[in-house]
Motif scaffolding. Structure first.
Motif, PDB file in Angstrom:
ATOM      1  N   ARG A 177      -3.955   5.986   0.167  1.00 43.46           N
ATOM      2  CA  ARG A 177      -5.401   5.768   0.162  1.00 43.46           C
ATOM      3  C   ARG A 177      -6.047   7.078  -0.255  1.00 43.46           C
ATOM      4  NH1 ARG A 177      -9.933   5.723   3.723  1.00 43.46           N
ATOM      5  NH2 ARG A 177     -11.262   3.953   3.271  1.00 43.46           N
ATOM      6  N   THR A 228      -4.970  -0.634  -7.921  1.00 46.29           N
ATOM      7  CA  THR A 228      -5.936  -0.218  -6.910  1.00 46.29           C
ATOM      8  C   THR A 228      -6.588  -1.408  -6.220  1.00 46.29           C
ATOM      9  OG1 THR A 228      -7.752  -0.160  -8.512  1.00 46.29           O
ATOM     10  CG2 THR A 228      -6.517   1.889  -8.180  1.00 46.29           C
ATOM     11  N   THR A 255      -7.710   2.154  -2.255  1.00 40.86           N
ATOM     12  CA  THR A 255      -6.336   1.959  -1.804  1.00 40.86           C
ATOM     13  C   THR A 255      -5.434   1.872  -3.026  1.00 40.86           C
ATOM     14  OG1 THR A 255      -7.124   0.789   0.154  1.00 40.86           O
ATOM     15  CG2 THR A 255      -4.823   0.479  -0.439  1.00 40.86           C
ATOM     16  N   VAL A 267       0.848  -1.183   0.000  1.00 43.05           N
ATOM     17  CA  VAL A 267       0.000   0.000   0.000  1.00 43.05           C
ATOM     18  C   VAL A 267       0.890   1.241   0.000  1.00 43.05           C
ATOM     19  CG1 VAL A 267      -1.730   1.302   1.292  1.00 43.05           C
ATOM     20  CG2 VAL A 267      -1.850  -1.202   1.220  1.00 43.05           C
TER      21      VAL A 267
END
Length: 171
Positions: free
Chosen positions: A7, A39, A79, A4
């Motif tokens: 966000r 994503t 995300t 990640v």
């Protein structure tokens, strides 16, 4: 493995800019114009960065094809991820990426298994989140407390004061 890097938050303005909660130590590179981000959910992307700028300490990003506030609102909560294979190894032997630490077995100087690293939090001071006995313990990620990391063995040594790894004890 996917990492990640951010966000998407609320829209900013009328032309499709969105706020991004940055979760990477290299936002200038990850959010450079032309960068392609996968994503979660996958149906929202991939997204291509058209532009980025900082505004009052918040990263604002515009993605190609998102030209108005409605399009930006549709991305809220998405995300942004990259593949861990796209992250070059560090030249510094004392520098680790979160994905390298998560999943490591925590051991004490006596060799006792003391839990598993489940997350790394970045709140000014990096904190290791260690799952121990069904509870979480937070350990500052500093050399004095974490003197040894062996990625090949999958272990991380925590050498701290008595009670550090005891979630019921207040130091």
């Amino acid at each position: 493995m996917q990492l990640v890097v951010g966000r998407i938050g609320r829209p900013h303005g009328l032309r499709g800019d969105v706020t991004v909660d940055v979760r990477t130590d290299d936002p200038e590179r990850r959010f450079a114009p032309g960068a392609v981000l996968s994503t979660d959910p996958a149906s929202a992307g991939p997204l291509v960065v058209a532009s980025r700028r900082w505004h009052s300490g918040i990263l604002l990003v515009r993605f190609e094809g998102v030209d108005d506030r409605n399009g930006a609102e549709e991305l809220r909560g998405t995300t942004l991820v990259i593949d861990s294979a796209d992250v070059p190894p560090s030249d510094d032997p004392d520098e680790f990426y979160d994905h390298q630490l998560i999943g490591l077995t925590v051991v004490t100087p006596g060799g006792e298994r003391a839990g598993e690293v489940t997350d790394v939090l970045h709140h000014g001071q990096d904190l290791l989140v260690i799952r121990r006995g069904g509870r979480e313990v937070y350990v500052p990620f500093v050399k004095a407390l974490v003197p040894e990391i062996d990625l090949e063995k999958g272990t991380l040594l925590v050498d701290g004061p008595a009670g550090l790894l005891d979630p019921d004890q207040i130091a």
